[in-house]
Design an enzyme around this catalytic site. Structure first.
Site, PDB file in Angstrom:
ATOM      1  N   GLY A  31       9.227 -11.042  -2.584  1.00 19.60           N
ATOM      2  CA  GLY A  31       9.090 -10.451  -1.250  1.00 19.60           C
ATOM      3  C   GLY A  31       7.731 -10.611  -0.607  1.00 19.60           C
ATOM      4  O   GLY A  31       7.275  -9.708   0.085  1.00 19.60           O
ATOM      5  N   VAL A  35       0.835  -1.207   0.000  1.00 18.62           N
ATOM      6  CA  VAL A  35       0.000   0.000   0.000  1.00 18.62           C
ATOM      7  C   VAL A  35       0.872   1.260   0.000  1.00 18.62           C
ATOM      8  O   VAL A  35       0.362   2.361   0.067  1.00 18.62           O
ATOM      9  CB  VAL A  35      -0.949   0.009   1.229  1.00 18.62           C
ATOM     10  N   ASP A  36       2.213   1.079  -0.086  1.00 22.92           N
ATOM     11  CA  ASP A  36       3.121   2.208   0.147  1.00 22.92           C
ATOM     12  C   ASP A  36       3.307   3.149  -1.041  1.00 22.92           C
ATOM     13  O   ASP A  36       3.856   4.242  -0.892  1.00 22.92           O
ATOM     14  CB  ASP A  36       4.492   1.696   0.643  1.00 22.92           C
ATOM     15  N   HIS A  51      -4.405  -4.406  -2.358  1.00 21.69           N
ATOM     16  CA  HIS A  51      -4.770  -4.137  -0.963  1.00 21.69           C
ATOM     17  C   HIS A  51      -4.956  -2.646  -0.699  1.00 21.69           C
ATOM     18  O   HIS A  51      -4.958  -2.216   0.452  1.00 21.69           O
ATOM     19  CB  HIS A  51      -3.722  -4.731  -0.002  1.00 21.69           C
ATOM     20  N   CYS A 109     -14.590   7.276   3.286  1.00 22.18           N
ATOM     21  CA  CYS A 109     -15.560   7.640   4.321  1.00 22.18           C
ATOM     22  C   CYS A 109     -16.345   6.408   4.786  1.00 22.18           C
ATOM     23  O   CYS A 109     -16.843   5.638   3.960  1.00 22.18           O
ATOM     24  CB  CYS A 109     -16.510   8.700   3.780  1.00 22.18           C
ATOM     25  N   CYS A 160     -14.813  13.316   6.852  1.00 23.83           N
ATOM     26  CA  CYS A 160     -15.267  13.580   5.485  1.00 23.83           C
ATOM     27  C   CYS A 160     -16.109  14.865   5.494  1.00 23.83           C
ATOM     28  O   CYS A 160     -16.604  15.275   6.554  1.00 23.83           O
ATOM     29  CB  CYS A 160     -16.121  12.398   5.055  1.00 23.83           C
ATOM     30  N   GLU A 184      13.897 -16.028   2.389  1.00 18.64           N
ATOM     31  CA  GLU A 184      13.384 -17.161   3.175  1.00 18.64           C
ATOM     32  C   GLU A 184      12.528 -18.067   2.287  1.00 18.64           C
ATOM     33  O   GLU A 184      11.927 -17.588   1.315  1.00 18.64           O
ATOM     34  CB  GLU A 184      12.463 -16.658   4.298  1.00 18.64           C
ATOM     35  N   SER A 201       5.344 -13.335   1.841  1.00 19.47           N
ATOM     36  CA  SER A 201       5.344 -14.570   2.628  1.00 19.47           C
ATOM     37  C   SER A 201       4.373 -15.577   2.043  1.00 19.47           C
ATOM     38  O   SER A 201       4.403 -16.749   2.418  1.00 19.47           O
ATOM     39  CB  SER A 201       4.995 -14.269   4.092  1.00 19.47           C
TER      40      SER A 201
HETATM   41  C1  BJW Z   1      12.276 -10.016   1.420  1.00 13.67           C
HETATM   42  C2  BJW Z   1      13.220  -9.090   1.778  1.00 13.67           C
HETATM   43  C3  BJW Z   1      14.015  -8.589   0.759  1.00 13.67           C
HETATM   44  C4  BJW Z   1      12.184  -9.619   3.565  1.00 13.67           C
HETATM   45  N1  BJW Z   1      13.823  -9.013  -0.489  1.00 13.67           N
HETATM   46  N2  BJW Z   1      12.116 -10.427   0.171  1.00 13.67           N
HETATM   47  C5  BJW Z   1      -8.194 -18.895   2.498  1.00 13.67           C
HETATM   48  C6  BJW Z   1      -7.523 -19.639   3.440  1.00 13.67           C
HETATM   49  C7  BJW Z   1      -7.211 -19.102   4.696  1.00 13.67           C
HETATM   50  C8  BJW Z   1      -7.572 -17.788   5.019  1.00 13.67           C
HETATM   51  C9  BJW Z   1      -8.234 -17.053   4.072  1.00 13.67           C
HETATM   52  C10 BJW Z   1      -8.529 -17.590   2.838  1.00 13.67           C
HETATM   53  N3  BJW Z   1      -9.156 -16.635   2.100  1.00 13.67           N
HETATM   54  C11 BJW Z   1      -9.248 -15.512   2.843  1.00 13.67           C
HETATM   55  C12 BJW Z   1      -8.699 -15.738   4.054  1.00 13.67           C
HETATM   56  C13 BJW Z   1      -8.611 -14.770   5.170  1.00 13.67           C
HETATM   57  C14 BJW Z   1      -7.512 -13.776   5.027  1.00 13.67           C
HETATM   58  C15 BJW Z   1      -6.177 -14.505   4.998  1.00 13.67           C
HETATM   59  O1  BJW Z   1      -5.528 -14.656   3.985  1.00 13.67           O
HETATM   60  N4  BJW Z   1      -5.719 -14.936   6.149  1.00 13.67           N
HETATM   61  C16 BJW Z   1      -4.455 -15.658   6.265  1.00 13.67           C
HETATM   62  C17 BJW Z   1      -3.426 -14.774   6.989  1.00 13.67           C
HETATM   63  C18 BJW Z   1      -4.702 -16.938   7.005  1.00 13.67           C
HETATM   64  N5  BJW Z   1      -7.680 -12.955   3.845  1.00 13.67           N
HETATM   65  C19 BJW Z   1      -8.483 -11.907   3.853  1.00 13.67           C
HETATM   66  O2  BJW Z   1      -9.153 -11.628   4.838  1.00 13.67           O
HETATM   67  C20 BJW Z   1      -8.615 -11.089   2.590  1.00 13.67           C
HETATM   68  N6  BJW Z   1      -9.997 -10.895   2.299  1.00 13.67           N
HETATM   69  C21 BJW Z   1     -10.752 -11.835   1.790  1.00 13.67           C
HETATM   70  O3  BJW Z   1     -10.338 -12.884   1.406  1.00 13.67           O
HETATM   71  O4  BJW Z   1     -12.073 -11.496   1.745  1.00 13.67           O
HETATM   72  C22 BJW Z   1     -13.036 -12.459   1.318  1.00 13.67           C
HETATM   73  C23 BJW Z   1     -14.371 -11.788   1.336  1.00 13.67           C
HETATM   74  C24 BJW Z   1     -15.182 -11.855   0.216  1.00 13.67           C
HETATM   75  C25 BJW Z   1     -16.437 -11.250   0.243  1.00 13.67           C
HETATM   76  C26 BJW Z   1     -16.845 -10.541   1.374  1.00 13.67           C
HETATM   77  C27 BJW Z   1     -16.029 -10.457   2.485  1.00 13.67           C
HETATM   78  C28 BJW Z   1     -14.783 -11.073   2.472  1.00 13.67           C
HETATM   79  C29 BJW Z   1      -8.045  -9.695   2.809  1.00 13.67           C
HETATM   80  C30 BJW Z   1      -6.596  -9.695   3.039  1.00 13.67           C
HETATM   81  C31 BJW Z   1      -6.129  -8.261   3.342  1.00 13.67           C
HETATM   82  C32 BJW Z   1      -4.693  -8.194   3.803  1.00 13.67           C
HETATM   83  N7  BJW Z   1      -4.435  -6.906   4.328  1.00 13.67           N
HETATM   84  C33 BJW Z   1      -3.090  -6.556   4.741  1.00 13.67           C
HETATM   85  C34 BJW Z   1      -3.093  -5.121   5.325  1.00 13.67           C
HETATM   86  C35 BJW Z   1      -3.206  -4.103   4.200  1.00 13.67           C
HETATM   87  C36 BJW Z   1      -3.261  -2.723   4.726  1.00 13.67           C
HETATM   88  C37 BJW Z   1      -1.991  -2.269   5.387  1.00 13.67           C
HETATM   89  O5  BJW Z   1      -0.880  -2.353   4.825  1.00 13.67           O
HETATM   90  O6  BJW Z   1      -2.095  -1.806   6.508  1.00 13.67           O
HETATM   91  O7  BJW Z   1      -2.190  -6.638   3.637  1.00 13.67           O
HETATM   92  S1  BJW Z   1      -2.399  -7.717   5.901  1.00 13.67           S
HETATM   93  C38 BJW Z   1      -0.768  -7.672   5.264  1.00 13.67           C
HETATM   94  O8  BJW Z   1      -0.420  -8.962   4.700  1.00 13.67           O
HETATM   95  C39 BJW Z   1      -0.814  -6.689   4.081  1.00 13.67           C
HETATM   96  C40 BJW Z   1       0.056  -7.379   3.085  1.00 13.67           C
HETATM   97  O9  BJW Z   1      -0.217  -6.879   1.787  1.00 13.67           O
HETATM   98  C41 BJW Z   1      -0.292  -8.816   3.271  1.00 13.67           C
HETATM   99  C42 BJW Z   1       0.717  -9.782   2.744  1.00 13.67           C
HETATM  100  O10 BJW Z   1       1.917  -9.666   3.418  1.00 13.67           O
HETATM  101  P1  BJW Z   1       3.291  -9.743   2.596  1.00 13.67           P
HETATM  102  O11 BJW Z   1       3.347  -8.620   1.638  1.00 13.67           O
HETATM  103  O12 BJW Z   1       3.464 -11.094   2.069  1.00 13.67           O
HETATM  104  O13 BJW Z   1       4.349  -9.388   3.747  1.00 13.67           O
HETATM  105  P2  BJW Z   1       4.995 -10.321   4.889  1.00 13.67           P
HETATM  106  O14 BJW Z   1       5.516  -9.432   5.938  1.00 13.67           O
HETATM  107  O15 BJW Z   1       4.066 -11.388   5.294  1.00 13.67           O
HETATM  108  O16 BJW Z   1       6.201 -11.053   4.146  1.00 13.67           O
HETATM  109  C43 BJW Z   1       7.337 -10.349   3.710  1.00 13.67           C
HETATM  110  C44 BJW Z   1       8.224 -11.325   2.955  1.00 13.67           C
HETATM  111  O17 BJW Z   1       9.322 -10.607   2.426  1.00 13.67           O
HETATM  112  C45 BJW Z   1       8.811 -12.446   3.825  1.00 13.67           C
HETATM  113  O18 BJW Z   1       8.629 -13.678   3.150  1.00 13.67           O
HETATM  114  C46 BJW Z   1      10.304 -12.114   3.893  1.00 13.67           C
HETATM  115  O19 BJW Z   1      11.149 -13.267   3.923  1.00 13.67           O
HETATM  116  C47 BJW Z   1      10.494 -11.364   2.601  1.00 13.67           C
HETATM  117  N8  BJW Z   1      11.589 -10.402   2.606  1.00 13.67           N
HETATM  118  N9  BJW Z   1      13.118  -8.913   3.180  1.00 13.67           N
HETATM  119  C48 BJW Z   1      12.856  -9.966  -0.709  1.00 13.67           C
HETATM  120  N10 BJW Z   1      14.974  -7.680   1.033  1.00 13.67           N
HETATM  121 ZN    ZN Z   2     -18.615  10.974   3.720  1.00 15.33          ZN
END
Ligand code: BJW
Ligand code: ZN
Length: 237
Positions: free
Chosen positions: A184, A101-102, A117, A125, A145, A212, A186
């Site tokens: 990058g 989101v950055d 995301h 709002c 808002c 990783e 997980s």
């Molecule tokens: C490097 C490095 C270097 C380090 N070079 N690499 C099916 C199964 C199980 C659960 C679910 C499912 N379907 C849905 C779910 C629930 C849930 C989910 O997935 N849960 C799991 C955690 C179990 N998903 C949701 O709720 C999603 N919604 C949804 O499915 O809705 C369905 C629906 C339909 C209709 C009506 C209602 C609902 C929404 C997910 C939203 C995620 N939001 C966030 C926050 C965003 C806002 C913010 O930034 O504040 O998104 S959470 C957070 O995780 C953020 C990220 O985008 C996201 C992913 O994380 P990411 O980018 O992978 O980061 P990290 O930290 O996890 O990993 C970093 C990696 O980098 C590591 O591997 C390091 O090794 C590596 N690294 N240095 C390269 N230099």
């Molecule tokens: Zn409004």
């Protein structure tokens, strides 16, 4: 498969795409979500990035976002962001799908970016649903808002649906790509992680860059265990 092999495959690819996560911005200084640096005042992102947390304590959630906005406003894209921007210039069909989101991909010059995301630089709002850009740093905590409703960050929290049309297009791109870079992430958050599985099922070469192992390492044809800022420029160069 070596870096040179992938570089050649990437040159020949008709519809390359990339899926990026927090790790692509790590070398710019943005903390990742999982792992010890993900902590802010002893709160884990999993506890704050939810609609329930915002309902319970909007002040706390806004303080976290304000802290992150201030941090991101001061930093710059790194060589991984620039390599992906270069790939877009080189491949007219290139699509970049980011969970971040950055806004750093756009800052690096990428223009075809699907921010599945949302963006930390937008607000929405909670009453009328209106979305707008907001780059105030710091932001007034508990911003309002013009309709009087409380504004929330324009991002997708756990349990919330991703933008429907964008997600559809992301899956379409994953279904028709011949080479996907997975950089990058997980690979534990759905539905984003499934994009890599879709690409693999569609016959694409899936290339992971991550220091990783992740659940997507099993899906990938090759995993380069290193930093995005070091490996991505070698693949695109
Ligand atoms: C490097 C490095 C270097 C380090 N070079 N690499 C099916 C199964 C199980 C659960 C679910 C499912 N379907 C849905 C779910 C629930 C849930 C989910 O997935 N849960 C799991 C955690 C179990 N998903 C949701 O709720 C999603 N919604 C949804 O499915 O809705 C369905 C629906 C339909 C209709 C009506 C209602 C609902 C929404 C997910 C939203 C995620 N939001 C966030 C926050 C965003 C806002 C913010 O930034 O504040 O998104 S959470 C957070 O995780 C953020 C990220 O985008 C996201 C992913 O994380 P990411 O980018 O992978 O980061 P990290 O930290 O996890 O990993 C970093 C990696 O980098 C590591 O591997 C390091 O090794 C590596 N690294 N240095 C390269 N230099
Ligand atoms: Zn409004």
């Amino acid at each position: 498969m070596t870096i040179e092999d992938v570089r050649e495959r990437l040159k020949a690819a008709k519809r390359p795409i990339a899926l990026t996560g927090a790790g692509v911005s790590a070398e710019s200084g943005v903390p990742t979500f999982r792992g010890s640096e993900g902590l802010w005042r002893n709160f884990s992102p999993q506890d704050l990035a939810t609609p329930e947390a915002f309902e319970r304590d909007p002040q706390l959630v806004w303080e976290w976002y304000d802290w992150r906005r201030s941090l991101i406003a001061k930093i710059s894209p790194n060589p991984a962001h620039y390599a992906l921007a270069e790939l877009e210039r080189r491949s007219p069909e290139f699509t970049l799908i980011t969970q971040n989101v950055d806004g750093l991909h756009r800052a690096a010059g990428s223009s075809r970016v699907m921010e599945i995301h949302g963006s930390i630089w937008t607000v929405r709002c909670t009453e009328c649903g209106n979305s707008s850009e907001n780059r105030d740093v710091p932001i007034n905590i508990l911003p309002r808002c013009s309709c009087g409703g409380l504004l929330r960050p324009g991002v997708v929290w756990f349990g919330e649906p991703l933008p429907e049309e964008m997600l559809y297009k992301a899956f379409e791109a994953a279904s028709s790509t011949d080479l996907m870079l997975v950089i990058g992430t997980s690979g534990v958050v759905q539905p984003a992680a499934s994009l890599a599985v879709r690409a693999k099922d569609g016959g694409a070469l899936v290339v992971e860059i991550n220091p990783e192992a992740t659940p997507l390492s099993e899906v990938a044809d090759v995993s380069f265990k290193g930093k995005a800022g070091e490996i991505a420029p070698l693949l695109v160069g």
